[in-house]
Design a protein around this motif. Structure first.
Motif, PDB file in Angstrom:
ATOM      1  N   PRO A   5      90.969 -57.621  10.399  1.00 30.76           N
ATOM      2  CA  PRO A   5      90.337 -58.929  10.170  1.00 30.76           C
ATOM      3  C   PRO A   5      88.875 -58.955  10.586  1.00 30.76           C
ATOM      4  CG  PRO A   5      92.519 -59.215  11.113  1.00 30.76           C
ATOM      5  CD  PRO A   5      92.213 -57.743  11.186  1.00 30.76           C
ATOM      6  N   THR A   6      88.149 -59.884   9.984  1.00 30.98           N
ATOM      7  CA  THR A   6      86.698 -59.947  10.176  1.00 30.98           C
ATOM      8  C   THR A   6      86.270 -60.840  11.332  1.00 30.98           C
ATOM      9  OG1 THR A   6      86.614 -61.743   8.562  1.00 30.98           O
ATOM     10  CG2 THR A   6      86.274 -59.504   7.725  1.00 30.98           C
ATOM     11  N   GLU A   7      87.169 -61.740  11.775  1.00 25.61           N
ATOM     12  CA  GLU A   7      86.792 -62.679  12.834  1.00 25.61           C
ATOM     13  C   GLU A   7      87.001 -62.024  14.208  1.00 25.61           C
ATOM     14  OE1 GLU A   7      85.590 -65.721  12.021  1.00 25.61           O
ATOM     15  OE2 GLU A   7      85.831 -65.210   9.896  1.00 25.61           O
ATOM     16  N   ILE A   8      85.915 -61.827  14.942  1.00 27.38           N
ATOM     17  CA  ILE A   8      85.972 -61.172  16.248  1.00 27.38           C
ATOM     18  C   ILE A   8      86.002 -62.221  17.356  1.00 27.38           C
ATOM     19  CG2 ILE A   8      84.805 -59.618  17.847  1.00 27.38           C
ATOM     20  CD1 ILE A   8      83.497 -58.274  15.421  1.00 27.38           C
ATOM     21  N   GLN A   9      87.008 -62.123  18.225  1.00 28.20           N
ATOM     22  CA  GLN A   9      87.098 -62.978  19.409  1.00 28.20           C
ATOM     23  C   GLN A   9      86.934 -62.086  20.639  1.00 28.20           C
ATOM     24  OE1 GLN A   9      87.675 -66.477  19.610  1.00 28.20           O
ATOM     25  NE2 GLN A   9      87.160 -66.402  17.432  1.00 28.20           N
ATOM     26  N   SER A  10      85.790 -62.193  21.283  1.00 25.83           N
ATOM     27  CA  SER A  10      85.528 -61.368  22.467  1.00 25.83           C
ATOM     28  C   SER A  10      85.938 -62.121  23.717  1.00 25.83           C
ATOM     29  CB  SER A  10      84.049 -60.976  22.526  1.00 25.83           C
ATOM     30  OG  SER A  10      83.249 -62.131  22.650  1.00 25.83           O
ATOM     31  N   ASN A  11      86.060 -61.424  24.817  1.00 23.64           N
ATOM     32  CA  ASN A  11      86.510 -62.050  26.061  1.00 23.64           C
ATOM     33  C   ASN A  11      85.638 -63.227  26.501  1.00 23.64           C
ATOM     34  OD1 ASN A  11      88.606 -60.273  26.098  1.00 23.64           O
ATOM     35  ND2 ASN A  11      87.889 -59.056  27.839  1.00 23.64           N
ATOM     36  N   PRO A  12      84.308 -63.147  26.394  1.00 25.67           N
ATOM     37  CA  PRO A  12      83.496 -64.300  26.806  1.00 25.67           C
ATOM     38  C   PRO A  12      83.802 -65.580  26.026  1.00 25.67           C
ATOM     39  CG  PRO A  12      82.127 -62.339  26.704  1.00 25.67           C
ATOM     40  CD  PRO A  12      83.464 -61.957  26.127  1.00 25.67           C
ATOM     41  N   ASP A  13      84.416 -65.454  24.844  1.00 24.66           N
ATOM     42  CA  ASP A  13      84.777 -66.646  24.072  1.00 24.66           C
ATOM     43  C   ASP A  13      85.828 -67.500  24.788  1.00 24.66           C
ATOM     44  OD1 ASP A  13      83.064 -65.973  21.978  1.00 24.66           O
ATOM     45  OD2 ASP A  13      84.581 -64.779  20.956  1.00 24.66           O
ATOM     46  N   PHE A  14      86.486 -66.921  25.795  1.00 24.87           N
ATOM     47  CA  PHE A  14      87.528 -67.639  26.536  1.00 24.87           C
ATOM     48  C   PHE A  14      87.036 -68.184  27.882  1.00 24.87           C
ATOM     49  CE2 PHE A  14      89.762 -64.787  23.682  1.00 24.87           C
ATOM     50  CZ  PHE A  14      90.800 -65.565  23.191  1.00 24.87           C
ATOM     51  N   PHE A  15      85.746 -67.990  28.191  1.00 23.59           N
ATOM     52  CA  PHE A  15      85.239 -68.407  29.498  1.00 23.59           C
ATOM     53  C   PHE A  15      85.318 -69.917  29.709  1.00 23.59           C
ATOM     54  CE2 PHE A  15      82.242 -64.518  30.225  1.00 23.59           C
ATOM     55  CZ  PHE A  15      83.352 -63.758  30.529  1.00 23.59           C
ATOM     56  N   THR A  16      85.314 -70.691  28.624  1.00 25.31           N
ATOM     57  CA  THR A  16      85.372 -72.150  28.760  1.00 25.31           C
ATOM     58  C   THR A  16      86.767 -72.700  28.455  1.00 25.31           C
ATOM     59  OG1 THR A  16      84.632 -72.417  26.462  1.00 25.31           O
ATOM     60  CG2 THR A  16      82.936 -72.404  28.177  1.00 25.31           C
ATOM     61  N   GLN A  17      87.732 -71.812  28.261  1.00 23.50           N
ATOM     62  CA  GLN A  17      89.093 -72.235  27.922  1.00 23.50           C
ATOM     63  C   GLN A  17      89.898 -72.497  29.202  1.00 23.50           C
ATOM     64  OE1 GLN A  17      90.952 -72.811  24.986  1.00 23.50           O
ATOM     65  NE2 GLN A  17      92.438 -73.452  26.518  1.00 23.50           N
ATOM     66  N   PRO A  18      90.406 -73.722  29.403  1.00 24.29           N
ATOM     67  CA  PRO A  18      91.280 -73.946  30.568  1.00 24.29           C
ATOM     68  C   PRO A  18      92.646 -73.313  30.340  1.00 24.29           C
ATOM     69  CG  PRO A  18      91.118 -75.947  29.239  1.00 24.29           C
ATOM     70  CD  PRO A  18      90.164 -74.954  28.638  1.00 24.29           C
ATOM     71  N   PHE A  19      93.207 -72.705  31.369  1.00 25.74           N
ATOM     72  CA  PHE A  19      94.515 -72.063  31.277  1.00 25.74           C
ATOM     73  C   PHE A  19      95.502 -72.763  32.203  1.00 25.74           C
ATOM     74  CE2 PHE A  19      91.597 -68.610  30.064  1.00 25.74           C
ATOM     75  CZ  PHE A  19      92.146 -68.255  28.847  1.00 25.74           C
ATOM     76  N   TYR A  20      96.726 -72.925  31.711  1.00 27.93           N
ATOM     77  CA  TYR A  20      97.781 -73.605  32.459  1.00 27.93           C
ATOM     78  C   TYR A  20      98.987 -72.684  32.617  1.00 27.93           C
ATOM     79  CZ  TYR A  20      95.309 -78.028  31.640  1.00 27.93           C
ATOM     80  OH  TYR A  20      94.385 -79.041  31.604  1.00 27.93           O
ATOM     81  N   SER A  21      99.821 -73.009  33.566  1.00 31.74           N
ATOM     82  CA  SER A  21     101.111 -72.332  33.740  1.00 31.74           C
ATOM     83  C   SER A  21     102.119 -73.375  34.210  1.00 31.74           C
ATOM     84  CB  SER A  21     100.995 -71.199  34.766  1.00 31.74           C
ATOM     85  OG  SER A  21     102.254 -70.575  34.953  1.00 31.74           O
ATOM     86  N   ASN A  22     103.190 -73.519  33.459  1.00 32.79           N
ATOM     87  CA  ASN A  22     104.231 -74.513  33.778  1.00 32.79           C
ATOM     88  C   ASN A  22     103.653 -75.917  33.925  1.00 32.79           C
ATOM     89  OD1 ASN A  22     106.332 -72.526  33.891  1.00 32.79           O
ATOM     90  ND2 ASN A  22     105.614 -71.951  35.943  1.00 32.79           N
ATOM     91  N   GLY A  23     102.689 -76.225  33.072  1.00 30.85           N
ATOM     92  CA  GLY A  23     102.112 -77.558  33.055  1.00 30.85           C
ATOM     93  C   GLY A  23     101.043 -77.811  34.082  1.00 30.85           C
ATOM     94  N   LEU A  24     100.705 -76.813  34.893  1.00 28.95           N
ATOM     95  CA  LEU A  24      99.700 -76.975  35.945  1.00 28.95           C
ATOM     96  C   LEU A  24      98.468 -76.131  35.642  1.00 28.95           C
ATOM     97  CD1 LEU A  24     101.996 -76.800  39.112  1.00 28.95           C
ATOM     98  CD2 LEU A  24     101.102 -78.861  37.977  1.00 28.95           C
ATOM     99  N   LEU A  25      97.311 -76.715  35.838  1.00 28.36           N
ATOM    100  CA  LEU A  25      96.063 -75.994  35.623  1.00 28.36           C
ATOM    101  C   LEU A  25      95.947 -74.868  36.641  1.00 28.36           C
ATOM    102  CD1 LEU A  25      93.321 -75.972  34.056  1.00 28.36           C
ATOM    103  CD2 LEU A  25      92.397 -77.353  35.938  1.00 28.36           C
ATOM    104  N   LEU A  26      95.666 -73.658  36.163  1.00 25.43           N
ATOM    105  CA  LEU A  26      95.528 -72.524  37.078  1.00 25.43           C
ATOM    106  C   LEU A  26      94.291 -72.722  37.956  1.00 25.43           C
ATOM    107  CD1 LEU A  26      96.434 -69.558  34.684  1.00 25.43           C
ATOM    108  CD2 LEU A  26      97.843 -70.543  36.494  1.00 25.43           C
ATOM    109  N   PRO A  27      94.406 -72.424  39.238  1.00 24.96           N
ATOM    110  CA  PRO A  27      93.293 -72.706  40.164  1.00 24.96           C
ATOM    111  C   PRO A  27      92.090 -71.797  39.973  1.00 24.96           C
ATOM    112  CG  PRO A  27      95.088 -71.576  41.300  1.00 24.96           C
ATOM    113  CD  PRO A  27      95.604 -71.916  39.939  1.00 24.96           C
ATOM    114  N   SER A  28      92.301 -70.595  39.519  1.00 23.75           N
ATOM    115  CA  SER A  28      91.180 -69.668  39.322  1.00 23.75           C
ATOM    116  C   SER A  28      90.320 -70.124  38.145  1.00 23.75           C
ATOM    117  CB  SER A  28      91.692 -68.261  39.066  1.00 23.75           C
ATOM    118  OG  SER A  28      92.466 -67.781  40.145  1.00 23.75           O
TER     119      SER A  28
END
Length: 355
Positions: free
Chosen positions: A14-37
């Motif tokens: 595929p032509t669309e590249i998603q690099s790691n820095p593209d996720f720097f502003t993405q909030p991540f959760y686990s079991n409904g709770l925002l990860l502290p890191s």
């Protein structure tokens, strides 16, 4: 002696590249709770564990069937066969066609029938069907084609692996950064190899479906306000890692031992591109079963820039090496290689092949 031989390969990256820095502003959760890191720290740790720096996503106008057809055309062209002579058209996938922005998988008609339609193959004796076997699905398709050849039912097969995991991944789940899209295909033919001894030498397949059955499954988003009816691919990463290290090396050894080829003659291992550290640990443990250290150049890796495209990873990797796009890895006639994969089910398979 007749054996199943790969006579052509193809892929769609595929032509669309998603690099790691593209996720720097993405909030991540686990079991409904925002990860502290911070997301930056989560992404950095993710890269250290998996080795993934980039992954590829399909453009919005394409589906798994579309990119599977592109990879198939490339494989047919590379082999030089008449597509009307194909007896088996086997497509490995796990989620069917998922349109951009959709929440429903379309698997009727089957992806194999849809790809046969796109290829314009008229011959009704070209039997098209799908394989659902987790990430090892493409390799299972190879094993099934080989069995049909040996049974005298077929002589030529087109085996495709295609997936758009970006459309079934939960962006709030840090594991979503593993998954990517892609397609790979090979043409497999049953030929007399008395002068070369080429082709498939042996295979090994396993399914563990007790507590292992839930290691990779579907579930609701980790985001607390998500719709619980919308399901995404979910993975118990630690369980998968432990399972793979315990079971995959033994399956690989079983396959190689069946072939009668000494491990010292093994030139390359094409392993499912799931996690760099996991793949390295599997190969090291495989060689430990023979009381040997793993050679440093035994395993081509594409996960750093392609991510984990499930059923597409091994055929894409084969095509990259075969077409000279990974110059540090070469295959010469007579080289013995081992193909191995592990995934949801939990399923494992391996194939020993003389190039």
């Amino acid at each position: 002696m007749f054996r199943s031989i790969i006579t052509g390969s193809g892929a769609y990256i595929p032509t669309e590249i998603q690099s790691n820095p593209d996720f720097f502003t993405q909030p991540f959760y686990s079991n409904g709770l925002l990860l502290p890191s911070s997301s930056h720290d989560i992404v950095s740790k993710f890269k250290q564990i998996t080795g993934i720096e980039q992954r590829r996503y399909v453009s919005q106008d394409l589906t798994a069937g579309d990119i599977g057809a592109i990879a198939a055309r490339n494989a047919i062209s590379d082999s030089g066969i008449n597509p009307e002579e194909i007896d088996q058209l086997i497509v490995a996938h796990n989620f069917g066609n998922v349109a951009a922005g959709a929440i429903q998988s379309k698997a009727v008609p089957s992806l194999a029938s849809s790809i046969k339609h796109q290829l314009g193959i008229r011959n009704p004796a070209c039997v098209a069907y799908d394989v659902l076997f987790g990430c090892p699905g493409w390799l299972q398709g190879i094993i099934q084609a080989d069995a049909f050849f040996k049974a005298g039912i077929a002589n030529k097969a087109l085996v495709i692996g295609t997936e758009t995991l970006s459309r079934v991944s939960d962006r709030y789940d840090r594991d979503s950064m593993i998954f990517s899209d892609g397609a790979g295909a090979v043409v497999l033919e049953y030929k007399d190899t008395v002068s070369t001894d080429r082709g498939i030498l042996s295979a090994s397949v396993q399914t563990h479906a007790l507590e292992e059955n839930g290691y990779i499954s579907m579930g609701s988003s980790d985001f607390p306000d998500s719709d619980p009816q919308v399901q995404y691919i979910k993975m118990k990463g630690r369980k998968v890692y432990e399972y793979a290290l315990l079971n995959v090396p033994a399956a690989m050894k079983d396959c190689l031992d069946k072939s009668g080829v000494p491990i010292q003659n093994l030139k390359k291992i094409f392993i499912h591109q799931a996690n760099e550290k996991m793949d390295e640990a599997i190969v090291q443990r495989f060689y430990q079963l023979y009381d040997l250290p793993a050679p440093v150049d035994i395993m081509p890796m594409s996960i750093h820039w392609l991510g984990n495209s499930s059923v597409a990873t091994i055929p894409t990797l084969i095509d990259l090496v075969k077409q000279g796009q990974m110059p540090e890895h070469k295959l010469e006639e007579g080289d013995v290689i081992l193909l191995a994969s592990v995934g949801a089910g939990m399923n494992i398979n391996a194939v020993c092949y003389r190039y």
